[in-house]
Design a protein around this motif. Structure first.
Motif, PDB file in Angstrom:
ATOM      1  N   THR A 124     -41.287  -9.588  38.903  1.00  0.00           N
ATOM      2  CA  THR A 124     -42.007 -10.829  38.573  1.00  0.00           C
ATOM      3  C   THR A 124     -43.461 -10.535  38.234  1.00  0.00           C
ATOM      4  N   LEU A 125     -44.104  -9.709  39.048  1.00  0.00           N
ATOM      5  CA  LEU A 125     -45.503  -9.354  38.801  1.00  0.00           C
ATOM      6  C   LEU A 125     -45.659  -8.586  37.495  1.00  0.00           C
ATOM      7  N   LEU A 126     -44.746  -7.639  37.242  1.00  0.00           N
ATOM      8  CA  LEU A 126     -44.795  -6.867  35.999  1.00  0.00           C
ATOM      9  C   LEU A 126     -44.628  -7.777  34.787  1.00  0.00           C
ATOM     10  N   SER A 127     -43.690  -8.699  34.861  1.00  0.00           N
ATOM     11  CA  SER A 127     -43.461  -9.625  33.746  1.00  0.00           C
ATOM     12  C   SER A 127     -44.684 -10.494  33.509  1.00  0.00           C
ATOM     13  N   PHE A 128     -45.290 -10.972  34.599  1.00  0.00           N
ATOM     14  CA  PHE A 128     -46.472 -11.828  34.512  1.00  0.00           C
ATOM     15  C   PHE A 128     -47.634 -11.065  33.881  1.00  0.00           C
ATOM     16  N   ILE A 129     -47.890  -9.846  34.375  1.00  0.00           N
ATOM     17  CA  ILE A 129     -48.993  -9.034  33.850  1.00  0.00           C
ATOM     18  C   ILE A 129     -48.730  -8.653  32.400  1.00  0.00           C
ATOM     19  N   SER A 130     -47.480  -8.305  32.082  1.00  0.00           N
ATOM     20  CA  SER A 130     -47.128  -7.919  30.716  1.00  0.00           C
ATOM     21  C   SER A 130     -47.368  -9.060  29.739  1.00  0.00           C
ATOM     22  N   LEU A 131     -46.937 -10.273  30.106  1.00  0.00           N
ATOM     23  CA  LEU A 131     -47.104 -11.435  29.232  1.00  0.00           C
ATOM     24  C   LEU A 131     -48.579 -11.735  28.990  1.00  0.00           C
ATOM     25  N   PHE A 132     -49.366 -11.746  30.065  1.00  0.00           N
ATOM     26  CA  PHE A 132     -50.788 -12.046  29.919  1.00  0.00           C
ATOM     27  C   PHE A 132     -51.517 -10.948  29.165  1.00  0.00           C
ATOM     28  N   THR A 133     -51.113  -9.699  29.364  1.00  0.00           N
ATOM     29  CA  THR A 133     -51.740  -8.582  28.644  1.00  0.00           C
ATOM     30  C   THR A 133     -51.529  -8.735  27.146  1.00  0.00           C
ATOM     31  N   VAL A 134     -50.311  -9.055  26.750  1.00  0.00           N
ATOM     32  CA  VAL A 134     -50.001  -9.234  25.328  1.00  0.00           C
ATOM     33  C   VAL A 134     -50.779 -10.411  24.747  1.00  0.00           C
ATOM     34  N   LEU A 135     -50.751 -11.554  25.429  1.00  0.00           N
ATOM     35  CA  LEU A 135     -51.388 -12.759  24.900  1.00  0.00           C
ATOM     36  C   LEU A 135     -52.913 -12.627  24.826  1.00  0.00           C
TER      37      LEU A 135
END
Length: 326
Positions: A33-44
């Motif tokens: 969950t944390l990885l997905s959250f960080i990945s999404l925000f990093t991309v955006l």
């Protein structure tokens, strides 16, 4: 008992399969969950930086081009690196040996580009603060573009050198089926990717800090110029000092995020895959790519203005690239 043993294997139908790690159920779920959250925000967030600097003509400065290159590397970390970090928790690799090696190969290029871009940013601030009279002649847009291109080419060739044996025979260092292990010359990577660039960054920013402090004292004393090296009299704009301070924060955050990994390499200690230490170090490195645009949002008014224009779709208006965002 046999059913339990099979359940602990990555590939239960293979005797040569790697074993799964035994974690409480909430740990993998929390990590994913944390990885997905960080990945999404990093991309955006980095996509917003890329669009801002690319679209608005006022932002086409040498320093911002370096920030653009850094944002591209951070964007690729979020898009290509983070989604494949499942083995931070679970060593089972389901995508095959070739994808395993390519994953680390691309990660090396992207991480290397981030490091070299940070060195270039430090050099840019060094010239802007320590030799402001010649900054516009030494640091031009074209020279920065060439430097950025050479940065990515260098990282590509360096990664090929570092992963040559792994690319030639993927999976040669795996001890069991379902493992993702690569072998590189650790001493070379430590020197080239950590000791040399970090030393350069620290030396440049120590010099920038000394000059910036001198300039701040001079301005507080209502002195418009101070004597620096070789008795040359120069003045530094407040905007340059502010940019140096902001990019100094970027460099400090970069050091905090990357140092633990290389300090472990320097101490020759081993970190077990899936261990708490491995997960923590992985999160630190990846979070750096998400933190950079957050720093810009706090310190750069132009970034906040350009993000507002992007989110309100004002950039779709004719001649929007010429809007004043400074």
């Amino acid at each position: 008992m046999e059913i339990l043993e099979e359940a602990e294997l990555c590939f239960p139908h293979l005797n040569t399969s790697c074993k799964k790690n035994t974690h409480p159920h909430f740990e993998p779920l929390l990590t994913y969950t944390l990885l997905s959250f960080i990945s999404l925000f990093t991309v955006l967030l980095n996509l917003l930086v890329i669009i801002s600097i690319s679209h608005f003509k006022q932002l086409h400065t040498p320093t911002n081009l370096l920030l653009l290159s850094l944002a591209v590397s951070d964007f690729l970390v979020g898009l290509l690196a983070m989604p494949f970090q499942i083995h931070l928790v679970e060593p089972c690799w389901m995508l095959g040996d070739l994808v395993c090696v390519l994953h680390y190969f691309l990660l090396c290029i992207i991480a290397g580009a981030s490091i070299v871009n940070t060195v270039l940013i430090s050099a840019d601030r060094y010239v802007a603060i320590c030799d402001p009279l010649h900054y516009s002649s030494k640091i031009t847009v074209k020279r920065v573009q060439v430097s950025v291109l050479l940065c990515w080419i260098y990282c590509g060739f360096y990664s090929v050198f570092l992963f040559y044996d792994n690319l030639k025979q993927p999976g040669r260092y795996n001890s069991c089926y379902g493992e993702c292990v690569v072998n590189i010359v650790g001493a070379v990577d430590l020197v080239m990717s950590f000791i040399i660039p970090i030393s350069a960054i620290i030396i440049l920013y120590v010099r920038v800090f000394v000059v910036a402090v001198s300039q701040a004292r001079a301005m507080r004393s209502h002195i418009t110029a101070v004597t620096l090296q070789s008795s040359v009299t120069v003045t530094v704009k407040k905007s340059e000092l502010k940019a140096a301070r902001t990019l100094g924060v970027v460099v400090v955050v970069f050091l905090i995020c990357y140092c633990p990994y290389y300090c472990v390499s320097l101490s020759s200690s081993d970190i077990i895959i899936g261990s708490a230490a491995n997960i923590f170090i992985g999160f630190l490195i990846f979070s750096n790519s998400c933190l950079n645009p957050v720093i810009y949002a706090f310190f750069y008014p132009w970034f906040r203005k350009s993000v507002h224009l992007i989110l309100t779709f004002d950039i779709l208006q004719p001649n929007s690239s010429g809007v004043n965002v400074l």
